[in-house]
Enzyme design. Structure first.
Site, PDB file in Angstrom:
ATOM      1  N   SER A  21       0.808  -1.222   0.000  1.00 51.24           N
ATOM      2  CA  SER A  21       0.000   0.000   0.000  1.00 51.24           C
ATOM      3  C   SER A  21       0.834   1.262   0.000  1.00 51.24           C
ATOM      4  O   SER A  21       0.388   2.309  -0.494  1.00 51.24           O
ATOM      5  CB  SER A  21      -0.938   0.015   1.215  1.00 51.24           C
ATOM      6  OG  SER A  21      -0.190  -0.017   2.421  1.00 51.24           O
ATOM      7  N   ASP A 191      -0.792   5.614  12.088  1.00 48.59           N
ATOM      8  CA  ASP A 191      -0.682   4.230  12.555  1.00 48.59           C
ATOM      9  C   ASP A 191       0.756   3.707  12.545  1.00 48.59           C
ATOM     10  O   ASP A 191       0.982   2.507  12.631  1.00 48.59           O
ATOM     11  CB  ASP A 191      -1.564   3.308  11.703  1.00 48.59           C
ATOM     12  CG  ASP A 191      -1.190   3.331  10.221  1.00 48.59           C
ATOM     13  OD1 ASP A 191      -0.235   4.055   9.852  1.00 48.59           O
ATOM     14  OD2 ASP A 191      -1.840   2.629   9.430  1.00 48.59           O
ATOM     15  N   HIS A 194       1.332   3.933   7.554  1.00 48.77           N
ATOM     16  CA  HIS A 194       0.861   4.604   6.335  1.00 48.77           C
ATOM     17  C   HIS A 194       1.130   6.102   6.436  1.00 48.77           C
ATOM     18  O   HIS A 194       0.435   6.814   7.164  1.00 48.77           O
ATOM     19  CB  HIS A 194      -0.627   4.336   6.113  1.00 48.77           C
ATOM     20  CG  HIS A 194      -0.936   2.893   5.867  1.00 48.77           C
ATOM     21  ND1 HIS A 194      -1.290   2.036   6.881  1.00 48.77           N
ATOM     22  CD2 HIS A 194      -0.917   2.163   4.724  1.00 48.77           C
ATOM     23  CE1 HIS A 194      -1.486   0.819   6.366  1.00 48.77           C
ATOM     24  NE2 HIS A 194      -1.264   0.879   5.064  1.00 48.77           N
TER      25      HIS A 194
END
Length: 215
Positions: A21, A191, A194
């Protein structure tokens, strides 16, 4: 950012980024085709400094991927793309899943190393590409914190593979550690994983310094 002397890439080469991601960053939907993360920043700065190079850029990141997922799509997304340069950043989910109760999806370090080495070998033999390998990271200053300690172990695997394959090595964890000397993890990501835009700029800056061959 140190970008003035980027000469690593040659004219009309194809630069492919593959990962999870952190690389994906919406490249398959809202921010197609490059995403809105570090890869897009690198492309923008390199293009601005080397417009004469006429490089082609491809983002092959997919959110949630581990090295197992890369193996499943390697032929299609890495080999068939025919990169001149292949940038790989993978390992965050391989570690993280063990700390989120998804042990069956976590990738043990020996499997991680074995799989990643096999994928890199296949890419180099099939395409003749050069490699850029970026460390997995966690935006956590306490090196004894369990997930940070485990992430560092995987990062050492990447550093060793970079030496083995004569790859450009991007020390992303080190870049965040430097930033954390005067900031908090929440300044860069909610977090610890990310990044916000500034966090992606930390990663991009580490890449740009690594590929600046004038140092």
């Amino acid at each position: 950012m140190i970008v003035e002397g980027i000469v690593l890439f040659q004219e009309r080469q194809h630069v492919v980024f593959i990962g999870d991601s952190i690389t994906d960053c919406g490249r398959r939907d809202s921010y197609a085709p490059f995403g809105n993360g570090y890869m897009s920043l690198i492309r923008a700065f390199v293009t601005a400094r080397r417009p004469d190079a006429h490089l082609t850029w491809t983002n092959q990141g997919i959110s949630g991927n581990t090295v197992r997922d890369l193996a499943a799509r390697w032929e299609r997304d890495a080999i068939e793309a025919r990169p001149d340069w292949l940038s790989v950043m993978i390992g965050i989910n391989d570690v993280w899943r063990a700390f989120t109760g998804q042990l069956d999806e976590a990738v043990p370090i020996d499997e991680y190393e074995r799989t990643l080495r096999a994928l890199l070998t296949r890419a180099v033999q099939a395409t003749g590409c050069r490699l850029i390998l970026a460390d997995p990271y966690i935006i956590e200053p306490d090196r004894d914190e369990p997930q940070r300690a485990e992430s560092d172990r995987y990062g050492k695997v990447v550093a060793a593979l970079a030496a083995e394959f004569d790859a450009v090595h991007v020390a992303t964890q080190q870049a965040f550690d430097q930033a954390l000397s005067s900031t908090r993890p929440s300044d860069w990501a909610d977090d610890r994983i990310h990044p916000n835009l500034a966090g992606h700029a930390v990663i991009a800056d580490a890449f740009l310094q690594a590929i600046d061959t004038t140092d």
